[in-house]
Design an enzyme around this catalytic site. Structure first.
Site, mmCIF file in Angstrom:
data_model
loop_
_atom_site.group_PDB
_atom_site.id
_atom_site.type_symbol
_atom_site.label_atom_id
_atom_site.label_comp_id
_atom_site.label_asym_id
_atom_site.label_seq_id
_atom_site.Cartn_x
_atom_site.Cartn_y
_atom_site.Cartn_z
ATOM 1 C CB SER A 490 36.274 -60.238 10.268
ATOM 2 O OG SER A 490 36.557 -61.601 10.400
ATOM 3 C CG ASP A 501 25.305 -62.427 -1.325
ATOM 4 O OD1 ASP A 501 25.469 -61.402 -2.017
ATOM 5 O OD2 ASP A 501 26.246 -63.115 -0.891
ATOM 6 C CE LYS A 515 41.877 -60.517 8.962
ATOM 7 N NZ LYS A 515 41.183 -61.788 9.203
#
Length: 735
Positions: A490, A501, A515
């Site tokens: 999460s 990224d 998740k």
């Protein structure tokens, strides 16, 4: 829809029941169902079940509410059709009898006659067939417990070579009563053998089993209409998606207690798995965590009160009842008899004592550590910040309390302290971090990048909201790595994905949990004009996407450097759930990588150096062997019912466990130990456990992450020298 004879035979009774005929008619409907499911001459003696239950108006009202929420607000718009109908029936039957030890094939065949009707039952909020199936189950449990109690008093031949199937989830249903009774004969023999091997005298073991099976029947008798409604409703919801579920009033209260930490316990998240109570997570800062003796994957098979109280066998108990035994006043002691994750069913158990307490929030806070190590003839100083969860004191912040705690606030202070210590690189350790406050994952990312989008959230309508880091300040600009494992979930995945990224740091470890969905908790009582507690609906309403457009759902975050202990990652986390949402992607957010760490040549060189080193690493070899050892336990399909064979197999496992442990001890210059039990061998899921030698076993993975960062620094230094001098000393830099 085609109507089948089976449902036609009980349809008049069900119609009268819906009109309020009450419990007696439900019992009669169940009797018809039982009799049509059993062969002639084999009807159970007790076909008018004691404790019959009636469907209440509130159940039908809640069923309608849930259907409406699923149709209008759930993230997945799944049609209520024949395909869903079959899945609901199958899951409901599996919920009641996951090991196929109660129903007969003829029962299931009769249920299958209405397998295409459950979509209509859902649309019409009809609950009678589900309740009738449950009463068949209850009758079967009574019958088989009676059989088991009869078998306990009979002698068993423990020299006979025969085997018990440990996992019957995919086995065929028993075709006859004789076949089912034979399965139970082997089960009783296996249960008895396991208790004898664990140290009980045979007479004592038989008494333990009598209590176990009697309690099994009693607990089934105690299940009420709310329980059955929850079983059936969740069979529907979990057939759509694994994170949507209905919490009955009792389950809602347990959930509230767990979330608010308002009642003392041991600080462990538990779930039912077959007939065991399994530890899925040990809460950081809780009593179990502080004891260091209970681990994720362990199975609790007995609970006792006080330092010397009798331990109650809890195999086969419902989860709520086990939790109630474990909870108690602060400062009191609870004993747990534990079957370790690494042990086969029927293997060695051990007893641990834990003093109940509330979760120590200070222990959940981020912490720093500093260690030095040698790499390529240079000493490096590595700072590590362990972040167990993403936390925030929202109330303190809103009231302007200058002492309020949050992950970002604490980590910023720890970074400043580590910079004053002169660190060469920093690791943010998210292993085992199951998530927490989304806002903290966003603001924590902002400590390492200037500004920009951090995560995208797509809601039920398809609208995408981009959450950004509004603070342009950066707390740390040096070499950075994020450590993750299969339990990082999460909010952890949002942070790790953003760092990856933006090419700000290396992500090292295992593929994360996966998740990537958002749930809301809906109190259903808000739709009622009365004060009746209707429970809660946990509803999936949105999905997370990284700024590059990839979802964290299902696939998780795949590390830049993958540790070789990530075995069978397809069977871990979200990837192991039935009906989990698949990985997907949306257009990337408007962002620009601010750093050059994503250079493919640089990552390839780091991976090459790690590959050269990993085969020579005693620590990684140890963790691989420990992982394989654990996996071999979980893959056992049959257990010998021969006493000497069983003892020999357990001794072989202990010898293998000892050999694995001693191999690492020798590599660290420590003396070997004589023997370890199942619970003494660490695995990759608990690589930091302390043994009798201070810091042994070491945190092997953290050591390896340090060497990877040292390689990164070396390559960066080489690139800088090359840019300034034009001299290529790559060979020297690699040594």
């Amino acid at each position: 829809m085609t109507k089948f004879g089976f449902i036609d035979r009980i349809a008049p009774l069900l119609t009268r029941l819906r009109r309020g005929a009450g419990a007696s008619m439900l019992a009669l409907a169940a009797t018809v169902l039982v009799l049509t499911a059993l062969p002639a001459g084999n009807a159970p003696a007790n076909t008018d079940p004691q404790g019959s239950m009636s469907i209440e108006k509130k159940h039908m009202f809640v069923a309608r509410l849930i259907r409406n929420y699923m149709e209008r607000r759930h993230y997945v718009k799944m049609p209520i059709d024949d395909d869903l109908s079959v899945r609901v029936l199958n899951r409901y039957v599996e919920t009641l009898d996951p090991e196929r030890m109660y129903f007969l094939q003829q029962d299931v065949s009769k249920f299958d006659e209405i397998r295409y009707e459950f979509d209509e039952f859902i649309e019409q909020s009809r609950l009678e067939p589900a309740f009738a199936i449950f009463l068949v189950y209850r009758t079967r449990v009574r019958n088989q417990v009676d059989t088991a109690l009869t078998l306990i008093d009979k002698p068993f031949d423990f020299t006979r070579d025969e085997y018990f199937d440990v996992d019957r989830e995919d086995e065929p249903w028993a075709k006859t009563q004789d076949e089912l009774d034979e399965l139970w004969r082997k089960r009783v023999k296996n249960d008895l053998l396991g208790l004898i091997i664990s140290g009980k005298q045979e007479d004592e073991a038989r008494e333990t089993l009598k209590k176990r099976y009697t309690q099994m029947r009693h607990r089934t008798e105690q299940l009420n209409a709310n329980d059955v409604f929850q079983f059936y409703t969740n069979a529907y919801l979990l057939s759509v998606e694994p994170h949507t579920s209905y919490l009955s009033p009792r389950a809602s209260e347990n959930f509230r207690i767990r979330m608010s930490l308002s009642l003392e316990g041991i600080g462990a998240v538990l779930q039912s798995e077959n007939e065991y109570t399994k530890v899925t997570r040990v809460v950081t800062g809780g009593p179990a965590d502080m004891s260091g003796e209970l681990r994720a994957g362990d199975r609790i098979v007995g609970v006792g009160q006080g330092d010397a109280g009798e331990i109650t066998d809890v195999i086969g108990w419902r989860l709520d009842d086990v939790v109630e035994l474990i909870r108690g006043p602060k400062g009191s002691v609870v004993q747990l008899r534990v079957l370790p994750e690494k042990a086969v069913a029927g293997g060695d158990t051990h007893v641990i004592s834990i003093m109940r307490d509330k979760i120590n929030l200070e222990e959940q806070a981020a912490k720093k550590s500093l260690f030095e190590f040698e790499h390529a003839e240079r000493t490096y100083k590595l700072g590590v910040i362990d972040v167990p969860t993403f936390y925030a004191d929202f109330e303190g912040r809103s009231h302007g309390d200058p002492e309020y705690r949050s992950t970002t606030k604490d980590v910023r202070e720890l970074i400043n302290e580590l910079k004053n210590d002169g660190i060469d690189a920093l690791i943010v350790d998210l292993r085992g971090n199951g998530g927490g406050a989304l806002s903290e994952a966003i603001s924590l990312t902002g400590l390492f990048i200037e500004s920009g989008p951090i995560v995208q959230v797509r809601d039920t309508s398809g609208r995408v909201r981009v959450n950004v880091d509004p603070d342009p300040s950066v707390s740390y600009t040096g070499p950075l790595a994020v450590m993750v494992d299969r339990n990082s979930a999460s909010a952890s995945e949002i942070f790790a994905g953003a760092i990856q990224d933006y090419q700000r740091g290396l992500v090292i470890g295992e593929p994360t949990f996966g998740k990537g969905t958002v749930q809301n908790l809906v109190p259903l009582g808000q739709h009622s004009r009365t004060d009746v507690d209707l429970g809660q609906l946990k509803l999936t309403v949105a999905q997370f996407f990284r700024v590059n457009g990839d979802s964290t759902q299902h696939r998780g975050v795949v590390p830049d450097i993958l540790f070789p202990i990530a075995m069978d990652s397809d069977q871990e986390g979200e990837r192991s759930y039935d009906n989990a949402l698949p990985w997907s992607r949306i257009p990337a957010a408007d962002y620009e990588p601010q750093y050059t760490l994503g250079d493919s040549a640089l990552l390839a060189e780091l991976a090459r150096r790690f590959d050269d080193r990993k085969d020579e690493s005693d620590g990684l070899r140890y963790l691989r062997e420990a992982e394989e050892f654990t996996a071999s336990s979980q893959q056992v399909e049959q257990l010998s019912l021969n006493l000497e064979t069983r003892k020999r197999q357990l001794e072989q496992r202990r010898e293998r466990s000892t050999a694995i442990e001693n191999e690492l001890r020798r590599s660290r210059g420590l003396p070997p130990i004589e023997k370890v039990s199942d619970n003494d061998l660490i695995t990759e899921s608990d690589p930091t456990s302390d043994g009798d030698d201070g810091e042994f076993p070491p945190d092997v993975l953290l050591e390896e992450a340090g060497h990877i960062l040292a390689d990164l620094i070396s390559l960066k230094d080489h690139a800088t020298r090359l840019a300034h001098t034009g001299t290529d000393d790559t060979v020297e830099a690699r040594n």
